[in-house]
Design a protein around this motif. Structure first.
Motif, PDB file in Angstrom:
ATOM      1  N   GLY A 138       0.764  -1.230   0.000  1.00  0.00           N
ATOM      2  CA  GLY A 138       0.000   0.000   0.000  1.00  0.00           C
ATOM      3  C   GLY A 138       0.796   1.281   0.000  1.00  0.00           C
ATOM      4  O   GLY A 138       0.223   2.369  -0.080  1.00  0.00           O
ATOM      5  N   PHE A 139       2.131   1.183   0.086  1.00  0.00           N
ATOM      6  CA  PHE A 139       2.930   2.400   0.288  1.00  0.00           C
ATOM      7  C   PHE A 139       3.096   3.234  -0.976  1.00  0.00           C
ATOM      8  O   PHE A 139       3.622   4.337  -0.920  1.00  0.00           O
ATOM      9  N   GLY A 140       2.617   2.719  -2.121  1.00  0.00           N
ATOM     10  CA  GLY A 140       2.633   3.540  -3.323  1.00  0.00           C
ATOM     11  C   GLY A 140       1.633   4.672  -3.281  1.00  0.00           C
ATOM     12  O   GLY A 140       1.587   5.503  -4.188  1.00  0.00           O
ATOM     13  N   GLY A 141       0.830   4.733  -2.206  1.00  0.00           N
ATOM     14  CA  GLY A 141      -0.114   5.826  -2.057  1.00  0.00           C
ATOM     15  C   GLY A 141       0.564   7.174  -2.004  1.00  0.00           C
ATOM     16  O   GLY A 141      -0.030   8.194  -2.371  1.00  0.00           O
ATOM     17  N   ALA A 142       1.797   7.211  -1.540  1.00  0.00           N
ATOM     18  CA  ALA A 142       2.566   8.464  -1.500  1.00  0.00           C
ATOM     19  C   ALA A 142       4.039   8.126  -1.362  1.00  0.00           C
ATOM     20  O   ALA A 142       4.423   7.265  -0.557  1.00  0.00           O
ATOM     21  N   ILE A 143       4.873   8.808  -2.161  1.00  0.00           N
ATOM     22  CA  ILE A 143       6.319   8.652  -2.037  1.00  0.00           C
ATOM     23  C   ILE A 143       6.982  10.028  -2.035  1.00  0.00           C
ATOM     24  O   ILE A 143       6.408  11.012  -2.504  1.00  0.00           O
ATOM     25  N   ALA A 144       8.194  10.064  -1.515  1.00  0.00           N
ATOM     26  CA  ALA A 144       9.015  11.276  -1.563  1.00  0.00           C
ATOM     27  C   ALA A 144      10.460  10.852  -1.450  1.00  0.00           C
ATOM     28  O   ALA A 144      10.775   9.821  -0.829  1.00  0.00           O
ATOM     29  N   LEU A 145      11.362  11.623  -2.050  1.00  0.00           N
ATOM     30  CA  LEU A 145      12.788  11.366  -1.876  1.00  0.00           C
ATOM     31  C   LEU A 145      13.189  11.782  -0.473  1.00  0.00           C
ATOM     32  O   LEU A 145      12.893  12.906  -0.045  1.00  0.00           O
TER      33      LEU A 145
ATOM     34  N   GLY B  23       7.879   5.993   1.742  1.00  0.00           N
ATOM     35  CA  GLY B  23       6.610   5.480   1.241  1.00  0.00           C
ATOM     36  C   GLY B  23       5.547   5.479   2.316  1.00  0.00           C
ATOM     37  O   GLY B  23       5.815   5.100   3.464  1.00  0.00           O
ATOM     38  N   ARG B  24       4.328   5.912   1.956  1.00  0.00           N
ATOM     39  CA  ARG B  24       3.209   5.977   2.892  1.00  0.00           C
ATOM     40  C   ARG B  24       2.124   4.986   2.506  1.00  0.00           C
ATOM     41  O   ARG B  24       1.467   5.139   1.480  1.00  0.00           O
ATOM     42  N   PRO B  25       1.890   3.943   3.303  1.00  0.00           N
ATOM     43  CA  PRO B  25       0.695   3.129   3.091  1.00  0.00           C
ATOM     44  C   PRO B  25      -0.531   3.887   3.590  1.00  0.00           C
ATOM     45  O   PRO B  25      -0.408   4.831   4.365  1.00  0.00           O
ATOM     46  N   ASP B  26      -1.707   3.485   3.139  1.00  0.00           N
ATOM     47  CA  ASP B  26      -2.904   4.188   3.579  1.00  0.00           C
ATOM     48  C   ASP B  26      -3.450   3.586   4.876  1.00  0.00           C
ATOM     49  O   ASP B  26      -2.847   3.773   5.928  1.00  0.00           O
ATOM     50  N   ARG B  27      -4.551   2.870   4.836  1.00  0.00           N
ATOM     51  CA  ARG B  27      -5.159   2.412   6.097  1.00  0.00           C
ATOM     52  C   ARG B  27      -5.107   0.900   6.284  1.00  0.00           C
ATOM     53  O   ARG B  27      -5.879   0.335   7.054  1.00  0.00           O
ATOM     54  N   GLY B  28      -4.195   0.235   5.551  1.00  0.00           N
ATOM     55  CA  GLY B  28      -3.995  -1.179   5.775  1.00  0.00           C
ATOM     56  C   GLY B  28      -4.876  -2.070   4.924  1.00  0.00           C
ATOM     57  O   GLY B  28      -5.697  -1.610   4.127  1.00  0.00           O
TER      58      GLY B  28
ATOM     59  N   VAL C 207      -7.866   8.659  13.701  1.00  0.00           N
ATOM     60  CA  VAL C 207      -7.824   7.731  12.576  1.00  0.00           C
ATOM     61  C   VAL C 207      -7.283   8.460  11.350  1.00  0.00           C
ATOM     62  O   VAL C 207      -7.602   9.617  11.111  1.00  0.00           O
ATOM     63  N   ILE C 208      -6.451   7.764  10.584  1.00  0.00           N
ATOM     64  CA  ILE C 208      -5.782   8.361   9.431  1.00  0.00           C
ATOM     65  C   ILE C 208      -5.845   7.403   8.251  1.00  0.00           C
ATOM     66  O   ILE C 208      -5.567   6.205   8.383  1.00  0.00           O
ATOM     67  N   ASP C 209      -6.205   7.960   7.090  1.00  0.00           N
ATOM     68  CA  ASP C 209      -6.105   7.256   5.813  1.00  0.00           C
ATOM     69  C   ASP C 209      -5.140   8.089   4.968  1.00  0.00           C
ATOM     70  O   ASP C 209      -5.552   8.934   4.175  1.00  0.00           O
ATOM     71  N   ALA C 210      -3.853   7.866   5.161  1.00  0.00           N
ATOM     72  CA  ALA C 210      -2.814   8.742   4.598  1.00  0.00           C
ATOM     73  C   ALA C 210      -2.682   8.562   3.093  1.00  0.00           C
ATOM     74  O   ALA C 210      -2.685   7.442   2.592  1.00  0.00           O
ATOM     75  N   GLU C 211      -2.529   9.704   2.374  1.00  0.00           N
ATOM     76  CA  GLU C 211      -2.444   9.649   0.909  1.00  0.00           C
ATOM     77  C   GLU C 211      -1.371  10.553   0.315  1.00  0.00           C
ATOM     78  O   GLU C 211      -1.117  10.482  -0.885  1.00  0.00           O
TER      79      GLU C 211
END
Length: 504
Positions: A68-75, A93-98, A190-194
């Motif tokens: 799920g971590f392709g939801g957000a990336i950064a160098l 890499g940021r996964p969202d809510r599992g 609660v967080i659904d990170a994007e």
């Protein structure tokens, strides 16, 4: 656990088929670039130059499946470097809510670090899939868990209650507004990170779909502050009360699971930009064909001791599918130059999607240079939609939106042993591409060229998965795929990309 880590490190020696790296001149001659014109500036897509993946069943340091971590990336700042045409660095890499096939789970928000070695492939000859994976070698480094106030674990469960705003939160940045929480009995955030932005002071901005809010976390994962958007974007029920659930549509505000999907930063002005994935409910977002007019917001975050100030808001028209006229929601944005942004819009098809064959997956360009700035206007009140029923208010000039980079170009996919359509095997392109990052090519002959990284959110789909320590079988294996394109971005201020990733 150490053996599992060593298993991923073997990714750096995946395939031993050798290939030569052409010179820049050979690259320019072998691949015809795709052009896009925005504000009188011509941008070039020079093609796919790197591909890599992390297997669907790999587990991270907590024991959960790394997905799920392709939801957000950064160098990661300060990690990008080059040696003899090979590039090294670390992606955040940021996964969202599992893993949530059977409903949301108590998944703690987290951030992964993934090392990469990029050896760009510039020739036109097709690689085998195994050889293509050598062009972007990936290895897992670590995971940082994130926490609510009082060092409580955050959760990915659907929010069924609201934590009251702290007194003074309307003026003091470190006090919380009304927050989405698990329940009245469990007041954890609660967080659904994007989205993610890496700051020069070591903190991170993270955008979220539930709120939709923007959170700032410390290096160690502690919540520092929260940005609450205008009332028009907050989800409210028929009585006007905040209701953050993603299970049902609100009466006004962001559509469920269509919150702040995009997040990016202009460090020259300390401006944080975030964009809704599609239109608010009152702007037509309740239907697939009417939720086209989404909103881009800008915040001045120059002074961490002051409350973030809304300084801009624009309407961005999203692309529509050719077959049914459905809105192709935006999964990520990336600041390019003043008024110009990259936007990743797509359908949901591909590996792990509703259909194997995708019709639209693109990294496009949009400009707000001539668009109406509506911040602080009547449109920040949900009673005044910008596009009732999906029809844009005649007083509003929207952003200019232009097609740019296709992720499903058959020629480019074939060069890397990939395909779009049947069969649904490891070489099928993933369905949910949701992230963008830029890095310099460092080519003195082409100083405006940059590497454009993107990664897919595989939704934790694995037949050998682990969620919260419990094994699961999702019925399909979808690897975490990454792509790297080479693009020419003439409007980028020289040195700004380097500065944004901590090289200057």
């Amino acid at each position: 656990m150490r053996n599992k880590f060593l298993g991923l490190l073997s990714l750096t020696t995946l395939a031993r088929q050798s290939f030569s790296i052409p010179t820049t001149q050979e690259f320019s001659a072998s691949i015809e670039p795709v052009t896009a014109n925005v504000d009188g500036v011509t941008y070039l897509n020079k093609g796919l130059v790197g591909f890599g993946l992390i297997p669907s069943n790999f587990t991270e340091s907590t024991g959960d499946t790394l997905g799920g971590f392709g939801g957000a990336i950064a160098l990661k700042r300060g990690t990008f470097r080059e040696t003899n045409g090979t590039f090294f660095g670390t992606l955040l890499g940021r996964p969202d809510r599992g893993f949530n096939v059977d409903g949301t789970v108590d998944y703690q928000a987290r951030q992964h670090e993934i090392d990469f070695v990029l050896t760009p492939y510039y020739a036109s000859e097709n690689l085998t899939f195994q050889a293509a994976r050598q062009t972007l070698k990936l290895s897992y480094r670590n995971t940082v868990l994130q926490f609510d106030r009082l060092h409580k674990k955050t959760s990915g469960l659907d929010p069924t209650a609201v934590r009251d705003a702290q007194l003074g939160s309307n003026v003091i940045p470190f006090l919380d507004p009304a927050m989405p929480i698990v329940s009245k009995a469990d007041n954890r955030l609660v967080i659904d990170a994007e989205g993610i932005v890496s700051n020069s002071d070591g903190t991170f901005w993270v955008s979220d779909e539930y709120g939709p809010y923007i959170y700032r976390f410390s290096t160690s994962g502690q919540l520092i502050q929260t940005i609450q958007p205008p009332d028009a974007i907050l989800p409210r029920d028929a009585s006007g009360a905040l209701n953050f659930t993603s299970v049902v549509n609100p009466t006004t505000g962001r559509s469920p699971n269509q919150g702040f999907e995009g997040l990016t930063f202009d460090d020259s002005t300390n401006t944080l930009y975030s964009m809704l994935q599609s239109a608010t409910i009152q702007d037509g977002g309740s239907a697939k064909t009417t939720g086209r007019y989404t909103r881009l917001l800008a915040y001045d975050v120059a002074n961490p001791a002051s409350k973030a100030k809304l300084v801009g808001e624009w309407v961005v028209p999203l692309p529509l599918s050719a077959s049914k006229g459905n809105v192709l929601a935006c999964s990520e944005i990336r600041f390019v130059s003043e008024g110009v942004f990259l936007a990743l819009s797509r359908d949901g098809d591909g590996h792990g999607g509703g259909d194997n064959k995708s019709s639209y997956k693109q990294i496009d360009l949009f400009s707000i240079s001539s668009a109406s700035d509506i911040h602080g206007s009547r449109f920040d009140d949900p009673a005044n939609p910008v596009s009732p029923g999906g029809v844009l208010d005649s007083s509003i000039v929207p952003a200019q939106y232009v097609s740019f980079v296709s992720l499903i170009d058959p020629v480019q996919l074939a060069r890397f042993g990939l395909h779009n359509g049947k069969p649904a095997d490891q070489t099928l392109i993933d369905g949910k591409w949701e992230s963008l990052a830029l890095a310099p090519v460092n080519d003195p002959q082409f100083p405006d060229d940059y590497f454009l990284f993107t990664a897919a959110d595989n939704d934790f789909l694995s037949t050998q998965g682990v969620s919260l320590g419990v094994p699961f079988n999702a019925g399909i294996d979808v690897d975490n795929q990454f792509m790297v394109f080479r693009v020419t971005l003439p409007s980028v201020v020289r040195g700004s990309v380097q500065r944004s990733i901590g090289l200057l």
